[in-house]
Structures are given as structure tokens and as C-alpha cells.
Design a protein around this motif. Structure first.
Motif, PDB file in Angstrom:
ATOM      1  N   PRO A 153       0.834   1.469  -8.262  1.00  0.00           N
ATOM      2  CA  PRO A 153       2.042   0.782  -7.746  1.00  0.00           C
ATOM      3  C   PRO A 153       1.728  -0.191  -6.650  1.00  0.00           C
ATOM      4  O   PRO A 153       0.792   0.245  -5.754  1.00  0.00           O
ATOM      5  CB  PRO A 153       2.745   2.049  -7.064  1.00  0.00           C
ATOM      6  CG  PRO A 153       2.213   3.164  -7.637  1.00  0.00           C
ATOM      7  CD  PRO A 153       0.752   2.892  -8.256  1.00  0.00           C
ATOM      8  N   THR A 154       2.419  -1.284  -6.377  1.00  0.00           N
ATOM      9  CA  THR A 154       2.374  -2.027  -5.067  1.00  0.00           C
ATOM     10  C   THR A 154       2.910  -1.298  -4.044  1.00  0.00           C
ATOM     11  O   THR A 154       2.175  -1.692  -3.222  1.00  0.00           O
ATOM     12  CB  THR A 154       3.044  -3.385  -5.743  1.00  0.00           C
ATOM     13  OG1 THR A 154       2.716  -3.873  -6.901  1.00  0.00           O
ATOM     14  CG2 THR A 154       2.955  -4.568  -4.563  1.00  0.00           C
ATOM     15  N   THR A 167       2.091   4.148 -14.624  1.00  0.00           N
ATOM     16  CA  THR A 167       2.065   4.282 -13.354  1.00  0.00           C
ATOM     17  C   THR A 167       1.861   5.937 -13.033  1.00  0.00           C
ATOM     18  O   THR A 167       1.339   6.304 -12.019  1.00  0.00           O
ATOM     19  CB  THR A 167       3.315   3.838 -12.578  1.00  0.00           C
ATOM     20  OG1 THR A 167       3.276   2.493 -12.644  1.00  0.00           O
ATOM     21  CG2 THR A 167       3.454   4.053 -11.225  1.00  0.00           C
ATOM     22  N   LYS A 196       6.453  -2.132  -8.527  1.00  0.00           N
ATOM     23  CA  LYS A 196       5.324  -2.752  -9.181  1.00  0.00           C
ATOM     24  C   LYS A 196       5.690  -4.362  -9.192  1.00  0.00           C
ATOM     25  O   LYS A 196       6.479  -4.566  -9.970  1.00  0.00           O
ATOM     26  CB  LYS A 196       4.959  -1.975 -10.408  1.00  0.00           C
ATOM     27  CG  LYS A 196       3.785  -2.833 -11.074  1.00  0.00           C
ATOM     28  CD  LYS A 196       2.386  -2.471 -10.362  1.00  0.00           C
ATOM     29  CE  LYS A 196       1.218  -3.203 -11.015  1.00  0.00           C
ATOM     30  NZ  LYS A 196      -0.019  -2.972 -10.312  1.00  0.00           N
ATOM     31  N   GLU A 241      -1.748   1.936 -13.985  1.00  0.00           N
ATOM     32  CA  GLU A 241      -1.192   0.805 -13.079  1.00  0.00           C
ATOM     33  C   GLU A 241      -0.918   1.555 -11.864  1.00  0.00           C
ATOM     34  O   GLU A 241      -0.200   2.362 -11.531  1.00  0.00           O
ATOM     35  CB  GLU A 241       0.166   0.368 -13.839  1.00  0.00           C
ATOM     36  CG  GLU A 241      -0.022  -0.316 -15.132  1.00  0.00           C
ATOM     37  CD  GLU A 241      -0.660  -1.827 -15.008  1.00  0.00           C
ATOM     38  OE1 GLU A 241      -1.173  -2.137 -13.878  1.00  0.00           O
ATOM     39  OE2 GLU A 241      -0.998  -2.221 -16.031  1.00  0.00           O
TER      40      GLU A 241
END
Length: 247
Positions: A59-60, A52, A15, A57
Motif C-alpha cells: 500500500p502507498t 495487497t 494505492k 502490492e
């Protein structure tokens, strides 16, 4: 439940917030009825990790699974999955214009479609469970911080989730109010066998209630193990330094 009995799984999660790499190569599995406690210095990625799990949020990179369902798949019905994951935040996030009872019955009526009578009965049972049966008609402004946080816990339990996430839920409380909230969380673990992931600075709680403790630093899971092992015989020098400062 996934075929391997894991309730939550994070695979190779990264992230970024802009140039800030907040989670690095996170791999994690949480099993049913497990109390996983996450500790570490401020800014180590603990709260981001927790958020997450239910994709508050995203995750990238990497994948997140709940009961074998990939939450990071764009086809996933996240709202349906989140009804199985309760979350309690540092700030209580109660509706100030609704009573303790009203805060809890809202989701029961709107999400589960329960009748007013059934919603009220379940909400009263939840308030009893957190020791607030006498505060059903009280508004948040008339409750102490500890009482508000216990209402928030009851609200998160209302949909009967399979997993509870706690994000530093005692850090905004005065010291004398912390115990009443931790006692509720302790009961969830020991009496109701709730699966829990808890981000906390309360090392006594982590040692007593946690089945497994994770130490994070700079976005990585640096060390993990049973509380006795991690607190008494930490293996990583960063864990040793951190525990030396907080114990």
C-alpha cells in the motif's frame, strides 16, 4: 488470531500507480472460515486489493494485518507470514519441466523440509482432493487448463495455509472447464471451511458460496453484504447498474 477474532484487516489503505489512484480509503476485515467474494467492473481495483492482502502490492498508505501481525511493518517477516496465505492466479504459473506431483512437492521439500516420502504422500492426497490423483506424473503441457488450475490450487494448499486468495482463476479457461475448478473451490468452502477471498466474474458462484460479497468501483468498496441482499436488493446505483449488465 487477533484479539477481536479477525484474520485479515486492512485499515485506510490507499494505492497509487504513478498518478493512478487504484485503491481509495479501503477498510476491510475478513473473519476465519468466511468466504468473501469481490466483484466489480474491470479496472475497479479488485486484483490490487487481493494482492495487497499478502503485500504482493504494498500500500502507498494504510496498514495491513494478518492474525494481528502488521504486514506493513518493516520489521515483519513477510516470507513467514506468506506461508500461511495461499494464492492462485489467473495464469497457472506451474513449472513446465516438473510433473503435477513435482510442482506440489517443491514447496513441501524446500519450505517445510519434508522428506521425499512425506512430501509425496501429502502431494498425492492434495491431488486426490482436487480430483487429479491419476495425473500425478503428468506434465503441465499434457493437462487441460482446468486441470492445470486444479494443480495450482493443490500447490497453494500444500503448506496448509489459513487463508486462500483466488484472483479470477477461471477467467482464462474455456467455459466447459470452469465448473471443475469452481467445484474444487466450492468444496474448500463447504467441506473444509477454508477462509477464502475470491475475485471473480462468476456471479453464480458468488451468490451460492459467498458469505459476503463486496462490490468495488473506481478503487472503492462501494457496497457489501450477504449475497442475497447485495444481488436482490442492491442499495447503490453503481451496484444496480453493474448487476444489470452481468446478470
Amino acid at each position: 488470531m487477533s484479539s477481536d477474532g479477525v484474520l485479515v484487516r486492512l485499515e485506510d489503505v490507499q494505492k497509487w500507480f504513478g498518478d493512478l489512484h487504484v485503491l481509495r480509503d479501503v477498510n476491510l476485515a475478513v473473519h476465519p472460515r468466511e468466504v468473501l467474494v469481490v466483484i466489480g467492473p474491470s479496472g475497479s481495483g479488485k486484483s490490487t486489493l487481493l494482492r495487497t492482502i499478502n503485500l504482493l502490492e504494498e500500500p502507498t498508505e494504510g496498514r495491513v494485518f494478518f492474525e494481528g501481525l502488521e504486514l506493513t511493518d518493516v520489521r515483519c517477516d513477510l516470507n513467514a507470514a506468506r506461508t500461511q496465505i495461499g494464492m492462485v492466479f489467473q495464469s497457472f504459473n506451474l513449472f513446465p519441466h516438473k510433473t503435477a506431483l513435482g510442482n506440489i512437492t517443491l514447496a513441501l521439500r524446500n519450505v517445510l523440509g519434508l522428506s521425499k516420502e512425506h512430501a509425496r504422500a501429502r502431494a498425492l492426497e492434495l491431488l486426490r482432493q482436487v480430483g487429479l490423483e491419476g495425473k500425478a506424473d503428468a506434465y503441465p503441457g499434457h493437462l487441460s487448463g482446468g486441470q492445470q488450475q486444479r494443480v495450482a490450487i493443490a500447490r497453494a494448499l500444500a503448506l496448509r495455509p489459513k487463508l486462500m486468495l483466488f484472483d479470477e482463476v477461471t477467467s482464462a479457461l474455456d467455459p466447459e472447464l470452469i465448473k471443475e475448478v469452481l467445484d474444487v473451490m466450492r468444496a474448500l468452502a463447504t467441506e473444509f471451511h477454508m477462509t477464502m477471498v475470491v475475485v471473480t466474474h462468476e456471479m453464480g458462484f458468488a451468490r451460492e458460496v459467498g458469505d459476503r460479497v463486496i462490490f468495488m468501483d473506481h478503487g472503492r468498496i462501494v457496497e457489501e453484504g450477504p449475497p442475497g441482499q447485495l444481488f436482490e436488493h442492491p442499495q447503490n446505483e453503481r451496484t444496480v447498474k453493474f448487476l444489470g449488465q452481468v446478470l
